[in-house]
Design a protein around this motif. Structure first.
Motif, PDB file in Angstrom:
ATOM      1  N   SER A 102     -55.623   2.436 -26.857  1.00 21.74           N
ATOM      2  CA  SER A 102     -55.638   3.721 -27.561  1.00 21.74           C
ATOM      3  C   SER A 102     -56.138   3.545 -28.993  1.00 21.74           C
ATOM      4  N   THR A 103     -55.596   2.555 -29.683  1.00 19.26           N
ATOM      5  CA  THR A 103     -55.943   2.333 -31.088  1.00 19.26           C
ATOM      6  C   THR A 103     -57.429   1.998 -31.248  1.00 19.26           C
ATOM      7  N   ALA A 104     -57.961   1.213 -30.298  1.00 23.34           N
ATOM      8  CA  ALA A 104     -59.358   0.789 -30.385  1.00 23.34           C
ATOM      9  C   ALA A 104     -60.332   1.849 -29.869  1.00 23.34           C
ATOM     10  N   GLY A 105     -59.792   2.960 -29.350  1.00 22.59           N
ATOM     11  CA  GLY A 105     -60.667   3.997 -28.804  1.00 22.59           C
ATOM     12  C   GLY A 105     -61.342   3.585 -27.509  1.00 22.59           C
ATOM     13  N   LEU A 106     -60.731   2.630 -26.802  1.00 17.33           N
ATOM     14  CA  LEU A 106     -61.340   2.124 -25.573  1.00 17.33           C
ATOM     15  C   LEU A 106     -60.841   2.845 -24.330  1.00 17.33           C
ATOM     16  N   ALA A 107     -59.770   3.631 -24.461  1.00 17.94           N
ATOM     17  CA  ALA A 107     -59.283   4.424 -23.328  1.00 17.94           C
ATOM     18  C   ALA A 107     -59.497   5.902 -23.652  1.00 17.94           C
ATOM     19  N   CYS A 108     -60.316   6.570 -22.824  1.00 23.55           N
ATOM     20  CA  CYS A 108     -60.590   7.993 -23.034  1.00 23.55           C
ATOM     21  C   CYS A 108     -59.607   8.838 -22.229  1.00 23.55           C
ATOM     22  N   ALA A 109     -59.339   8.410 -20.987  1.00 25.22           N
ATOM     23  CA  ALA A 109     -58.282   8.986 -20.149  1.00 25.22           C
ATOM     24  C   ALA A 109     -57.462   7.813 -19.639  1.00 25.22           C
ATOM     25  N   MET A 110     -56.167   8.036 -19.441  1.00 26.54           N
ATOM     26  CA  MET A 110     -55.340   6.907 -18.977  1.00 26.54           C
ATOM     27  C   MET A 110     -54.162   7.436 -18.166  1.00 26.54           C
ATOM     28  N   ILE A 111     -53.732   6.605 -17.187  1.00 25.79           N
ATOM     29  CA  ILE A 111     -52.578   6.944 -16.338  1.00 25.79           C
ATOM     30  C   ILE A 111     -51.957   5.629 -15.891  1.00 25.79           C
ATOM     31  N   ASP A 112     -50.670   5.614 -15.613  1.00 25.86           N
ATOM     32  CA  ASP A 112     -50.095   4.422 -14.991  1.00 25.86           C
ATOM     33  C   ASP A 112     -50.068   4.631 -13.484  1.00 25.86           C
ATOM     34  N   ILE A 113     -50.293   3.555 -12.747  1.00 27.87           N
ATOM     35  CA  ILE A 113     -50.425   3.676 -11.297  1.00 27.87           C
ATOM     36  C   ILE A 113     -49.042   3.606 -10.668  1.00 27.87           C
ATOM     37  N   SER A 114     -48.488   4.792 -10.418  1.00 28.92           N
ATOM     38  CA  SER A 114     -47.158   4.862  -9.819  1.00 28.92           C
ATOM     39  C   SER A 114     -47.233   5.285  -8.357  1.00 28.92           C
ATOM     40  N   ASP A 115     -48.209   6.094  -8.000  1.00 27.29           N
ATOM     41  CA  ASP A 115     -48.282   6.618  -6.632  1.00 27.29           C
ATOM     42  C   ASP A 115     -49.457   6.049  -5.840  1.00 27.29           C
ATOM     43  N   GLY A 116     -50.159   5.078  -6.408  1.00 25.22           N
ATOM     44  CA  GLY A 116     -51.304   4.474  -5.722  1.00 25.22           C
ATOM     45  C   GLY A 116     -52.591   4.760  -6.484  1.00 25.22           C
ATOM     46  N   LEU A 117     -53.529   3.807  -6.449  1.00 24.16           N
ATOM     47  CA  LEU A 117     -54.779   3.939  -7.206  1.00 24.16           C
ATOM     48  C   LEU A 117     -55.524   5.229  -6.862  1.00 24.16           C
ATOM     49  N   VAL A 118     -55.674   5.502  -5.563  1.00 25.31           N
ATOM     50  CA  VAL A 118     -56.456   6.676  -5.165  1.00 25.31           C
ATOM     51  C   VAL A 118     -55.764   7.961  -5.614  1.00 25.31           C
ATOM     52  N   ALA A 119     -54.455   8.045  -5.386  1.00 26.35           N
ATOM     53  CA  ALA A 119     -53.721   9.262  -5.754  1.00 26.35           C
ATOM     54  C   ALA A 119     -53.735   9.474  -7.266  1.00 26.35           C
ATOM     55  N   ASP A 120     -53.572   8.396  -8.022  1.00 25.90           N
ATOM     56  CA  ASP A 120     -53.525   8.547  -9.473  1.00 25.90           C
ATOM     57  C   ASP A 120     -54.923   8.754 -10.061  1.00 25.90           C
ATOM     58  N   ALA A 121     -55.943   8.126  -9.442  1.00 24.25           N
ATOM     59  CA  ALA A 121     -57.328   8.397  -9.872  1.00 24.25           C
ATOM     60  C   ALA A 121     -57.664   9.863  -9.636  1.00 24.25           C
ATOM     61  N   ARG A 122     -57.149  10.408  -8.531  1.00 26.05           N
ATOM     62  CA  ARG A 122     -57.411  11.815  -8.245  1.00 26.05           C
ATOM     63  C   ARG A 122     -56.780  12.713  -9.321  1.00 26.05           C
ATOM     64  N   ARG A 123     -55.631  12.292  -9.840  1.00 22.11           N
ATOM     65  CA  ARG A 123     -54.991  13.071 -10.916  1.00 22.11           C
ATOM     66  C   ARG A 123     -55.858  13.067 -12.171  1.00 22.11           C
ATOM     67  N   VAL A 124     -56.408  11.898 -12.514  1.00 17.53           N
ATOM     68  CA  VAL A 124     -57.282  11.819 -13.691  1.00 17.53           C
ATOM     69  C   VAL A 124     -58.537  12.657 -13.458  1.00 17.53           C
ATOM     70  N   ALA A 125     -59.109  12.550 -12.252  1.00 21.48           N
ATOM     71  CA  ALA A 125     -60.308  13.329 -11.928  1.00 21.48           C
ATOM     72  C   ALA A 125     -60.020  14.824 -12.071  1.00 21.48           C
ATOM     73  N   GLY A 126     -58.877  15.248 -11.536  1.00 17.88           N
ATOM     74  CA  GLY A 126     -58.515  16.667 -11.604  1.00 17.88           C
ATOM     75  C   GLY A 126     -58.297  17.136 -13.030  1.00 17.88           C
ATOM     76  N   ALA A 127     -57.565  16.347 -13.809  1.00 19.22           N
ATOM     77  CA  ALA A 127     -57.264  16.741 -15.190  1.00 19.22           C
ATOM     78  C   ALA A 127     -58.522  16.726 -16.054  1.00 19.22           C
ATOM     79  N   SER A 128     -59.486  15.862 -15.710  1.00 20.63           N
ATOM     80  CA  SER A 128     -60.700  15.719 -16.514  1.00 20.63           C
ATOM     81  C   SER A 128     -61.846  16.599 -16.016  1.00 20.63           C
ATOM     82  N   GLY A 129     -61.706  17.154 -14.806  1.00 22.32           N
ATOM     83  CA  GLY A 129     -62.788  17.961 -14.245  1.00 22.32           C
ATOM     84  C   GLY A 129     -64.007  17.128 -13.873  1.00 22.32           C
ATOM     85  N   VAL A 130     -63.774  15.945 -13.314  1.00 25.33           N
ATOM     86  CA  VAL A 130     -64.855  15.027 -12.960  1.00 25.33           C
ATOM     87  C   VAL A 130     -64.556  14.399 -11.599  1.00 25.33           C
ATOM     88  N   ARG A 131     -65.514  13.582 -11.121  1.00 25.21           N
ATOM     89  CA  ARG A 131     -65.259  12.785  -9.925  1.00 25.21           C
ATOM     90  C   ARG A 131     -65.173  11.318 -10.333  1.00 25.21           C
TER      91      ARG A 131
END
Ligand SMILES: [Mg+2]
Length: 318
Positions: free
Chosen positions: A200-229
């Motif tokens: 965060s401090t270095a500006g290297l993470a633009c979106a971030m999530i911790d993987i609690s429900d699985g990579l695919v499920a959590d990636a889908r959350r980031v995709a949905g929140a960001s409006g991207v694929r």
């Protein structure tokens, strides 16, 4: 779960609960829908519940390990925001033996000790059924990294390795003892607070999530929140040596690693940061136009993943 229509999956239930509870407030900079809420003044707050028989079993791990795991999982949500932990609150419900509450509390305290914070309050009750550990994690940040910062052209990265915790659950569910490395991934999730803060401090993470429900499920959350694929190169996904199974790395949850999107061209800085912090950081894909998650294997074949991730209301064992 009485009174919850069986057709209501976990995401839909959460949507309903949020719609009942949430209304905008001047005190709140970021409300429900991310890893934690962010208040004016810089407080970052999240809550995380672990239920015996759903998230853990005492014939799998000890009460102290269950407490540690619950505490580490709660802190992980702060890490995913780039926040620094300040305190924990712990509510416990136990059946029968009150010494179980003491052991659970010791475990949560150990997770707090690891990040230098104390348990500042809580509650305890007898439970007529399973034991419950609920941990509220309180942290602080000047700015937070949300799930919504993903933009076309960014790389997608993950810390550590994935699938170990799910491999342990799979082994226990089959009546066998898990690989010790997988067991450790389940019982003792990693501390990614320093990494989340540094990214965060270095500006290297633009979106971030911790993987609690699985990579695919959590990636889908980031995709949905960001409006991207998000396109995931499955050959690049770091499979935990205790798992040895790509599907567990893609779909299994509770590894509590960080997934983040990074600006184009940031690869060498990210790798250097990983080396400095002794955490393996792996580029697993990219952000593109569209929605959802696409999996692409080494030969360039695409597949649309299944729903992915563990749904507490879909039945079955964890
Ligand atoms: Mg989270």
């Amino acid at each position: 779960m009485d009174g919850i229509p069986p057709a209501l999956d976990e995401n839909e239930l959460v949507r309903r609960l949020v719609s009942i509870g949430w209304r905008g407030s001047r005190a709140v900079r970021l409300g429900p829908g991310d890893d934690a809420a962010f208040l004016r003044g810089g407080l970052v707050i999240s809550t995380d519940m672990a239920v015996e028989g759903v998230h853990f079993r005492f014939d799998w791990i000890s009460p102290e390990e269950a407490g540690f795991r619950a505490g580490a999982a709660a802190v992980s949500d702060l890490a995913a925001m780039g926040a620094v932990p300040e305190a924990l609150l712990v509510s416990l419900a136990v059946h029968g033996d009150p010494s179980v509450a003491v052991e659970l509390q010791r475990g949560v305290r150990a997770a707090g000790d690891r990040v230098g914070v104390a348990i500042i309050g809580g509650d305890v009750s007898r439970s007529p059924g399973p034991a419950v550990v609920d941990v509220v994690a309180v942290g602080r940040a000047r700015t937070v990294v949300t799930r919504g910062g993903g933009e076309v052209g960014q790389g997608v990265w993950v810390s550590g390795s994935l699938g170990g915790a799910a491999a342990a659950v799979t082994a226990w569910s089959a009546g066998t003892e898990p690989d010790p490395r997988a067991r450790k991934r389940f019982a003792a999730p990693p501390d990614r607070v320093p990494l989340g803060l540094a990214l965060s401090t270095a500006g290297l993470a633009c979106a971030m999530i911790d993987i609690s429900d699985g990579l695919v499920a959590d990636a889908r959350r980031v995709a949905g929140a960001s409006g991207v694929r998000i396109r995931v190169d499955t050959g690049a996904v770091p499979v935990d040596p205790g798992a040895g199974d790509l599907n567990l790395a893609l779909e299994g949850g509770e590894d509590y690693e960080l997934m983040f999107t990074a600006p184009p061209g940031a690869g060498s800085r990210i790798r250097a940061l990983g080396q400095e912090m002794a955490v393996v950081l792996t580029r697993i894909g990219r952000v593109e136009e569209g929605k959802g998650v696409v999996l692409e294997d080494d030969r360039g074949r695409h597949s649309a993943p299944g729903r992915g991730g563990y749904d507490h209301f879909a039945g079955g064992t964890p």
